[in-house]
Design an enzyme around this catalytic site. Sequence first.
Site, PDB file in Angstrom:
ATOM      1  N   ARG A   9      26.523  17.584 -75.399  1.00  0.00           N
ATOM      2  CA  ARG A   9      27.561  17.348 -76.391  1.00  0.00           C
ATOM      3  C   ARG A   9      27.940  15.879 -76.350  1.00  0.00           C
ATOM      4  NH1 ARG A   9      26.420  21.266 -78.610  1.00  0.00           N
ATOM      5  NH2 ARG A   9      27.625  23.133 -79.091  1.00  0.00           N
ATOM      6  N   GLU A  16      29.310  12.898 -85.404  1.00  0.00           N
ATOM      7  CA  GLU A  16      28.047  13.373 -85.983  1.00  0.00           C
ATOM      8  C   GLU A  16      28.220  13.636 -87.475  1.00  0.00           C
ATOM      9  OE1 GLU A  16      26.518  16.700 -83.772  1.00  0.00           O
ATOM     10  OE2 GLU A  16      26.586  15.618 -81.890  1.00  0.00           O
ATOM     11  N   HIS A  20      21.398  16.105 -83.923  1.00  0.00           N
ATOM     12  CA  HIS A  20      21.750  17.438 -83.401  1.00  0.00           C
ATOM     13  C   HIS A  20      20.728  18.484 -83.871  1.00  0.00           C
ATOM     14  CE1 HIS A  20      25.460  19.661 -81.691  1.00  0.00           C
ATOM     15  NE2 HIS A  20      24.394  20.406 -81.490  1.00  0.00           N
TER      16      HIS A  20
END
Length: 302
Positions: free
Chosen positions: A229, A258, A277
């Site tokens: 993360r 993000e 991601h």
Amino acid sequence: APAPLVWIPRPVHPDAVDRLSRHAEVRLGYDADAVPFDAVCHRVAGILLRTERVDGAMMRRAPRLRIIARHGVGLDTVDLDQARAQGITVTTTPTANTQSVAEHTIALLLAVRRGIGLAVRGEGDTRTAIRGRELNGATLGLVGFGRIARRVAAIAAHGFGMRVLAHDPVVPDGDITAAGAEPAELPAVLAAADHLSLHVPLTPGTRGLIGAPELAALPAGAVVVNTSRGGILDEEALLASLRAGHLAGAGLDVTTVEPLPRDHPLRAEPAVVITPHTGAQTEEALYRMAAEAADHLIRHLG
Ligand code: NAD
């Protein structure tokens, strides 16, 4: 009794939608006849959730809601206190993407070590500019030794002949040894890791876990990979260490913000490989996440 109503706000694997449709009245929050939450809140019994938010106010408007089945992991988008208060079950699919994220971690390690990012950008005489390193014989330090880290350890040790050190305060040393890695405290992992990979959840205890002092403790020329993360790895400290020439590179699937902005300075670093991601974005993981979430809904509402 009429079939329970299941609302799916964002696209999931179509096989799971098909199977759910045989057990429930499915309403989609996307596509041509998208149904918004407001239109189903009075009747909705189950939600198949990806990363959308289900806050307390939404739950209070949904008196028949009995289950929120999360596709993937991470429940930071769900008001768990309100779910508990209304007796709403909340489920996740914690094993569905393990292999995919582990493979992606290895992909980033290889991409950074072999200058794949630089080669793909193709600026200048990349062939002579690239001096890769083999993973064979190198040391991989793992922070966190849960599901994903164990798969990474197995691939790294058996596939590449890496020495693997792992730090996890919860996992017994015997489990780490059995998985082909060596248990160690964090300082010992950092001192030896010419490759460091992060596999812990983001909690108040892990935020900023790898900052300037930890990066400085790594051997010169080390590579850091983060598929866990954003926020666990301090990006300012990472940038400073790269610019100072201490770290040789980094591979990031997750970042504090993000998607990472186009003009973010980390994007300009030649030895940094960034993916948006996509660690769990495989056909297999997407299928398993949707299928398992659908199972949870069917079992709970059946
Ligand atoms: P897991 O729960 O199986 O393992 C996490 C491990 O971290 C646990 O064993 C725990 O004891 C350990 N841990 C917690 N705090 C620690 C600390 N301070 N130091 C060392 N170890 C610590 O989780 P997992 O399935 O292996 O997933 C790991 C991470 O990957 C999670 O943060 C998850 O959010 C992330 N993830 C990312 C993607 C992606 O798309 N990139 C997909 C799935 C999961």
